[in-house]
Design a protein around this motif. Structure first.
Motif, PDB file in Angstrom:
ATOM      1  N   ILE A 311       0.966  -1.235   0.083  1.00 19.46           N
ATOM      2  CA  ILE A 311      -0.037  -0.014   0.035  1.00 19.46           C
ATOM      3  C   ILE A 311       0.779   1.335  -0.112  1.00 19.46           C
ATOM      4  CG2 ILE A 311      -1.559   1.354   1.491  1.00 19.46           C
ATOM      5  CD1 ILE A 311      -2.841  -1.379   2.252  1.00 19.46           C
ATOM      6  N   GLU A 312       1.897   1.238   0.728  1.00 18.12           N
ATOM      7  CA  GLU A 312       2.790   2.483   0.945  1.00 18.12           C
ATOM      8  C   GLU A 312       3.386   2.802  -0.321  1.00 18.12           C
ATOM      9  OE1 GLU A 312       3.018   4.626   3.013  1.00 18.12           O
ATOM     10  OE2 GLU A 312       1.998   3.731   4.956  1.00 18.12           O
ATOM     11  N   LYS A 313       3.919   1.514  -1.066  1.00 22.33           N
ATOM     12  CA  LYS A 313       4.809   1.720  -2.539  1.00 22.33           C
ATOM     13  C   LYS A 313       3.694   2.453  -3.222  1.00 22.33           C
ATOM     14  CE  LYS A 313       7.698  -2.157  -2.068  1.00 22.33           C
ATOM     15  NZ  LYS A 313       7.944  -3.416  -2.323  1.00 22.33           N
ATOM     16  N   LEU A 314       2.558   1.955  -3.359  1.00 16.76           N
ATOM     17  CA  LEU A 314       1.314   2.634  -4.432  1.00 16.76           C
ATOM     18  C   LEU A 314       1.303   3.927  -4.002  1.00 16.76           C
ATOM     19  CD1 LEU A 314      -0.475   2.287  -6.712  1.00 16.76           C
ATOM     20  CD2 LEU A 314      -2.044   1.293  -5.316  1.00 16.76           C
ATOM     21  N   VAL A 315       1.143   4.371  -2.745  1.00 22.05           N
ATOM     22  CA  VAL A 315       0.914   5.716  -2.422  1.00 22.05           C
ATOM     23  C   VAL A 315       2.228   6.601  -2.545  1.00 22.05           C
ATOM     24  CG1 VAL A 315       0.537   7.292  -0.297  1.00 22.05           C
ATOM     25  CG2 VAL A 315      -0.785   5.386  -0.526  1.00 22.05           C
ATOM     26  N   ASP A 316       3.313   6.141  -2.564  1.00 16.42           N
ATOM     27  CA  ASP A 316       4.380   6.856  -3.023  1.00 16.42           C
ATOM     28  C   ASP A 316       4.580   7.124  -4.591  1.00 16.42           C
ATOM     29  OD1 ASP A 316       5.605   6.863  -0.413  1.00 16.42           O
ATOM     30  OD2 ASP A 316       6.542   5.185  -0.481  1.00 16.42           O
TER      31      ASP A 316
END
Length: 374
Positions: A311-316
């Protein structure tokens, strides 16, 4: 010392360890430059050389005087006005001379060389550079570079930089953050009440000019602008420049001496920031969007470590904050210009402007989220 192509002195050109930012030059077939251009490279290198690698005999390259931190300069309408606004009086000006007037220049010392006054600091020679020219109409092809003078750990504070207090290192210059525009730190740049920051001395000089103007002793304007310039380097890659930054911002001089006005500006900035304002809500919304795209069937409290990481990778990669801050930066200049005149009480600012700014913050956040979801 090893010979390098002359373009090694120009960080904007791809050569040696320089990152390929604007150029695709090859060291296998280096270009040559005129002596005039080579001289400019030498002068720039003395101020902006990045410390990395071994120079000679075990000596390591160290950073040049203004490479770290944001450099602030006031801007006038003419060259004379700009020079006068930045010509700070220094008590130590008569101590020391510029490098070209020194009869016996200092020798390199790995533990640092003492600074012989303000003029010595402003013409500090970080590198020894030897240029190689060829031809009847000489062109400079190569150069040799060695570490020269090194500033001691406790050195002259640059009058054109803002400093923050570090518990271990003491005062360190406020640097460039690739993810953060300089205007977002304007409160720290202007203020004098927060002991964790030291504003640039050039702003103290401008505050004196404003006092003399108000008292009728000199002719000056009540508002100028200033530039903030600097670069960010990759901490994981020696000598690698991530980006250059140059911002030009308005500066009503009233900010430099009115703590209540500074407080209103800080309130406005807090409305927008990650911890306290709309940027936090925007990041939360983007995180929820990413969760629904990746694991829509899993409740938030039941997410495992790998799912959270994805999830964090997609947000970044979506980077919702980039269009948000870019759009809000346009409105910030108007905020800074309008706020000093929006005074409703003896020490109250922003009755009209702060609600207007809050609307701009909300709209920028919504536009950024719509762009991200699109």
């Amino acid at each position: 010392a090893k010979k390098h192509p002359i373009l090694h002195l120009a960080m904007e050109i791809s050569s040696g360890n320089n990152a390929t930012l604007f150029d695709h030059n090859s060291d296998d077939d280096p270009d040559a430059v005129s002596p005039a251009i080579a001289a400019r490279y030498v002068i720039t290198t003395q101020a902006y050389a990045i410390g990395f690698g071994v120079s000679h005999a075990g000596a390591h390259f160290s950073d040049s005087t203004i490479i770290r931190g944001v450099t602030i300069m006031a801007l006038g309408n003419t060259l004379f006005e700009t020079l006068a606004l930045n010509l700070l009086p220094r008590p130590d000006l008569e101590k020391g001379k510029p490098i070209w007037e020194q009869e016996s220049p200092a020798k390199p010392n790995k533990d640092g060389n003492p600074v012989k006054g303000y003029l010595d600091y402003m013409t500090w020679q970080r590198r020894n550079i030897h240029l190689f020219s060829e031809g009847d109409s000489p062109r400079v092809h190569y150069c040799q570079i060695q570490q020269n003078l090194k500033l001691p750990k406790q050195s002259v504070l640059d009058p054109f930089k803002c400093y923050r207090k570090d518990e271990k290192k003491g005062l360190v210059p406020l640097g460039i953050n690739p993810e953060r525009a300089i205007w977002r730190d304007s409160h720290s740049l202007f203020q004098t009440v927060d002991d964790s920051f030291k504003r640039p001395d050039v702003f103290n000089w401008l505050a004196r000019i404003e006092n003399r103007r108000r008292d009728g002793e000199i002719q000056a304007r009540s508002s100028y602008s200033f530039t903030a310039t600097g670069l960010a380097t990759d901490p994981g890659k020696a000598g690698s420049v991530l980006l250059w930054r140059h911002e030009r911002l308005p500066l009503p001089l009233k900010y430099l001496e009115d703590d209540y006005l500074i407080g209103a500006l800080k309130e406005a900035l807090d409305m927008a920031e990650e911890r306290t304002g709309a940027a936090r809500a925007l990041n939360r919304a983007a995180w929820n969007l990413a969760r629904l795209l990746i694991v829509p069937e899993v409740e938030v409290q039941k997410l495992n470590k790998n799912q959270k990481s994805e999830i964090e990778k997609l947000v970044d990669s979506l980077a919702p904050a980039r269009p948000y801050w870019a759009q809000l930066g346009i409105s910030f200049n108007e905020l800074v210009t309008r706020l000093p005149a929006d005074k409703s009480g003896e020490n109250e600012y922003g009755k009209t402007v702060l609600p207007w700014w809050a609307g701009k913050v909300r709209q920028s956040a919504r536009d950024a989220f719509n762009e991200t979801t699109g």
